[in-house]
Scaffold this motif. Structure first.
Motif, PDB file in Angstrom:
ATOM      1  N   ARG A 102       0.893  -1.144  -0.070  1.00  0.00           N
ATOM      2  CA  ARG A 102      -0.126   0.101  -0.306  1.00  0.00           C
ATOM      3  C   ARG A 102       0.760   1.199  -0.094  1.00  0.00           C
ATOM      4  O   ARG A 102       0.507   2.157  -0.739  1.00  0.00           O
ATOM      5  CB  ARG A 102      -0.816  -0.083   1.268  1.00  0.00           C
ATOM      6  CG  ARG A 102      -1.794   1.092   1.317  1.00  0.00           C
ATOM      7  CD  ARG A 102      -2.503   1.213   2.782  1.00  0.00           C
ATOM      8  NE  ARG A 102      -3.448   2.342   2.781  1.00  0.00           N
ATOM      9  CZ  ARG A 102      -3.560   2.751   3.956  1.00  0.00           C
ATOM     10  NH1 ARG A 102      -3.127   2.359   5.265  1.00  0.00           N
ATOM     11  NH2 ARG A 102      -4.458   3.943   3.990  1.00  0.00           N
ATOM     12  N   THR A 129       2.623   1.468  -3.332  1.00  0.00           N
ATOM     13  CA  THR A 129       1.931   2.245  -4.411  1.00  0.00           C
ATOM     14  C   THR A 129       1.434   3.338  -4.252  1.00  0.00           C
ATOM     15  O   THR A 129       1.602   4.256  -5.463  1.00  0.00           O
ATOM     16  CB  THR A 129       0.602   0.963  -4.441  1.00  0.00           C
ATOM     17  OG1 THR A 129       1.282  -0.372  -4.564  1.00  0.00           O
ATOM     18  CG2 THR A 129      -0.145   1.284  -5.807  1.00  0.00           C
ATOM     19  N   ASN A 130       0.952   3.948  -3.191  1.00  0.00           N
ATOM     20  CA  ASN A 130       0.341   5.145  -3.207  1.00  0.00           C
ATOM     21  C   ASN A 130       1.519   6.123  -2.976  1.00  0.00           C
ATOM     22  O   ASN A 130       1.366   7.300  -3.834  1.00  0.00           O
ATOM     23  CB  ASN A 130      -0.044   5.438  -1.642  1.00  0.00           C
ATOM     24  CG  ASN A 130      -1.540   4.727  -1.656  1.00  0.00           C
ATOM     25  OD1 ASN A 130      -2.240   4.503  -2.765  1.00  0.00           O
ATOM     26  ND2 ASN A 130      -2.154   4.200  -0.383  1.00  0.00           N
ATOM     27  N   ARG A 181       1.631   9.189  -5.941  1.00  0.00           N
ATOM     28  CA  ARG A 181       1.577  10.499  -5.660  1.00  0.00           C
ATOM     29  C   ARG A 181       2.826  11.279  -6.116  1.00  0.00           C
ATOM     30  O   ARG A 181       2.830  12.286  -6.640  1.00  0.00           O
ATOM     31  CB  ARG A 181       1.688  10.504  -4.020  1.00  0.00           C
ATOM     32  CG  ARG A 181       1.511  11.884  -3.648  1.00  0.00           C
ATOM     33  CD  ARG A 181       1.348  11.744  -2.053  1.00  0.00           C
ATOM     34  NE  ARG A 181       2.397  11.424  -1.326  1.00  0.00           N
ATOM     35  CZ  ARG A 181       3.811  11.885  -1.035  1.00  0.00           C
ATOM     36  NH1 ARG A 181       3.840  13.122  -1.516  1.00  0.00           N
ATOM     37  NH2 ARG A 181       4.751  11.379  -0.744  1.00  0.00           N
ATOM     38  N   LEU A 230      -7.811   5.450  -2.650  1.00  0.00           N
ATOM     39  CA  LEU A 230      -6.659   5.432  -3.422  1.00  0.00           C
ATOM     40  C   LEU A 230      -6.173   4.167  -4.029  1.00  0.00           C
ATOM     41  O   LEU A 230      -6.686   3.206  -3.436  1.00  0.00           O
ATOM     42  CB  LEU A 230      -5.350   5.891  -2.593  1.00  0.00           C
ATOM     43  CG  LEU A 230      -5.672   7.319  -1.689  1.00  0.00           C
ATOM     44  CD1 LEU A 230      -4.545   7.655  -1.059  1.00  0.00           C
ATOM     45  CD2 LEU A 230      -5.810   8.346  -2.955  1.00  0.00           C
ATOM     46  N   GLY A 262      -3.415   2.520  -4.150  1.00  0.00           N
ATOM     47  CA  GLY A 262      -2.492   1.714  -3.314  1.00  0.00           C
ATOM     48  C   GLY A 262      -3.287   1.181  -2.056  1.00  0.00           C
ATOM     49  O   GLY A 262      -3.238   0.174  -1.809  1.00  0.00           O
ATOM     50  N   ASP A 263      -4.495   1.764  -1.808  1.00  0.00           N
ATOM     51  CA  ASP A 263      -5.507   1.094  -0.872  1.00  0.00           C
ATOM     52  C   ASP A 263      -6.282   0.148  -1.265  1.00  0.00           C
ATOM     53  O   ASP A 263      -6.456  -0.961  -0.491  1.00  0.00           O
ATOM     54  CB  ASP A 263      -6.373   2.302  -0.234  1.00  0.00           C
ATOM     55  CG  ASP A 263      -5.644   3.532   0.358  1.00  0.00           C
ATOM     56  OD1 ASP A 263      -4.378   3.114   0.864  1.00  0.00           O
ATOM     57  OD2 ASP A 263      -6.249   4.395   0.861  1.00  0.00           O
TER      58      ASP A 263
END
Length: 564
Positions: free
Chosen positions: A26, A29-30, A34, A260, A262-263
């Motif tokens: 997570r 990825t986030n 970003r 998101l 990633g989430d």
């Protein structure tokens, strides 16, 4: 308890490793979406190193669970088997008269194998599921509460459906275990009686009876697999529903900016882990049911009532003279309530040789079985040397009584092993002396390995007379004060009967002896002969007195003469 706590601690460590991976994915990825430039190689390597350490910890913890955890389960199984075997030793003849040996063997062997896996896996599997369920719900709720609620609404429906199938599986496993016992009993019965089967050429009939039991077992297993198939199909269908919910609802939430990317990736990994956990628990239900069935069948043995036991304050029976008294004794068999004696009175003096004759079903063997308390009487009193036999410990009472039966039971092992069974602390010289007194030393030394000759199951490698003399040697070594001879020579040929009779004559010297005999010529020299019928003791006296009376004994004796 320490091993169990350590096992659960290791289970917690392996669970942590699984829960950390989605959080790492997570974060990467986030951060990548970003600001990819801000995601340094150093950060990725640090996260990789963290995960590597966790995997090493996971490997060590998993090894402990796989090895020590299974050993813990095996120890529990071993202890249960020991308890069951010890309990079986205390059960009376009534229990064995109504329970198949094959069923008992299945309960203390196959059933307890499943208890090992149950004892090990059950605590850790449910502990892991609890951690993953609580921690997973908390993490998923923090990511997106609404998506989490959608997923967890499906879980209760899944659990209820599986529980319903679980109950059916439990019944099927119980039936399966019972039928295994029936198969064991059928195999044991046929193999032990294989000479009779061959003598009557009934192999085809025995094969047909076995086929019936075998196909019955197949039908039960087929039913079990039907429920297992339905069980596994149900879990897979619910897996698909949960994945579908994540893909559809999660995708919509991401499009609307409620979650998101990633989430969503982390969410999918957590759901995968969670589904795998549910599936493992549900699939573990098969093992759980096997273990529970094994425990239930174990408890059926442990709950079997001990009918014969030491009374409070029981003392050891010592310095026995051999005076035996039956006073107003009444007895009926507990299982079929067949009345055998009612207000029976009998006195046997120390060192007296008493013979008991009478029609079949008159209670001759039953009377002898009451003295060592193989059964307990319903009313009245049996005493030895003036004291109620219930006031003595069972062990000391039975140590003072020697029994030689028509149906000799020898254990699988050597000749020496079977003789020394009469007194386990006896020396080799004492064993040989007992064999000499029984007239067995000569033929034993002619055997291939002498006293160390293996005699096979139930002594199948020996003749009837040889087996009987070994059983007499065993009683000589025991050196009891009271001797019971239950048709000890009736199944032997004339030569063997003569040899065994000489051994029995030596054995009975100086002992209170009770002889049950169908061959009346063998009891002519008895001090007293009792004629026992269903109405009780019909006649008593020595041979000459009973012949002069010309009653039941006279009829038996003259009939035996005519049949010669």
């Amino acid at each position: 308890m320490g091993t169990l706590c350590m096992d659960l601690f290791c289970a917690a460590l392996t669970t942590i490793c699984e829960l950390v991976l989605p959080l790492i994915m997570r974060y990467i990825t986030n951060e990548g979406i970003r600001d990819l430039a801000a995601l340094s190689v150093k950060t990725i390597l640090m996260l990789g190193a963290l995960y590597l350490v966790l995997r090493i910890i996971d490997g060590i913890a998993n090894y402990y669970m796989a090895y020590t955890g299974h050993v813990m389960g095996a120890k529990i199984e071993t202890g249960m088997r020991k308890d069951a075997y010890a309990h079986l030793q205390k059960l009376s003849d009534t229990y064995y008269n109504n329970t198949k040996v094959g069923q008992i063997m299945g309960r203390i062997t196959n059933d307890l194998f499943d208890v090992t896996e149950f004892a090990h896996h059950c605590p850790e599997e449910f502990f892991i599921a609890a951690i993953k369920g609580i921690a997973g719900f908390a993490i998923l709720a923090m990511i997106n509460l609404w998506l989490t609620l959608i997923i967890f609404v499906i879980v209760p429906v899944m659990v209820l459906s599986c529980m319903k199938l679980n109950r059916k599986m439990k019944k099927a496993f119980a039936a399966q275990r019972y039928q295994i016992g029936e198969l064991n009993a059928r195999i044991e019965d046929t193999l032990l009686g294989q000479k009779v089967v061959k003598a009557f050429t009934n192999e085809d009939m025995e094969n047909q009876k076995f086929d019936v039991d075998n196909h019955s077992f197949f039908g039960i297993k087929k039913e079990t697999y039907k429920y297992m198939g339905a069980f596994q199909t149900t879990t897979r269908m619910f897996d698909g529903v949960m994945y579908l919910a994540v893909v559809v609802a999660g995708g919509i939430f991401m499009v609307r900016g409620m979650i998101l990317p990633g989430d969503l990736v982390a969410y999918m990994l957590y759901v995968t882990t969670f589904i795998a956990t549910i599936r493992r628990i549900i699939e573990f239900a098969e093992q759980f049911q096997r273990g529970m069935t094994g425990i239930e069948r174990f408890l059926q043995i442990m709950d079997a009532k001990i009918d014969i036991f030491d009374e409070p304050g029981a003392v050891e029976l010592k310095d026995v003279t051999g005076d035996i008294t039956f006073k107003d004794v009444s007895f009926e068999y507990p299982d079929d309530h067949n009345q055998v004696f009612e207000n029976l009175n009998l006195t046997i003096r120390p060192g007296e040789k008493v013979a008991i004759v009478g029609p079949s079903g008159g209670g001759k063997t039953t009377l002898c079985n009451l003295i060592p308390r193989f059964y307990d009487i319903d009313s009245g009193e049996i005493s030895i040397d003036g004291k109620n036999i219930k006031s003595f410990t069972l062990k000391s009472l039975r140590q003072q009584i020697g029994i030689v039966q028509q149906d000799v039971y020898l254990f699988s092992g050597t000749v020496y092993d079977n003789i020394v069974y009469g007194s386990l602390n006896a020396t080799k010289e004492q064993v040989i002396e007992a064999a000499k007194l029984a007239g067995a030393d000569g033929f034993i030394r002619e055997l291939k390995d002498g006293y160390q000759t293996y005699i096979g199951e139930r002594g199948v490698k020996l003749s009837g007379g040889q087996k009987q003399r070994i059983s007499i040697a065993r009683v000589f070594l025991k050196n009891p004060a009271i001797l019971i001879l239950d048709e000890a020579t009736s199944a032997l040929d004339n030569e063997s009967e003569y040899e065994v009779a000489k051994s029995l004559e030596k054995l009975s010297k100086g002992r209170t002896t009770i002889t049950i005999a169908h061959r009346l010529s063998s009891i002519r020299n008895s001090d007293r002969i009792l004629v026992l019928t269903q109405e009780g003791i019909a006649e008593e006296g020595n041979h000459e007195a009973l012949m002069e009376k010309k009653g039941i004994y006279y009829q038996f004796y003259t009939m035996a003469d005519r049949l010669k």
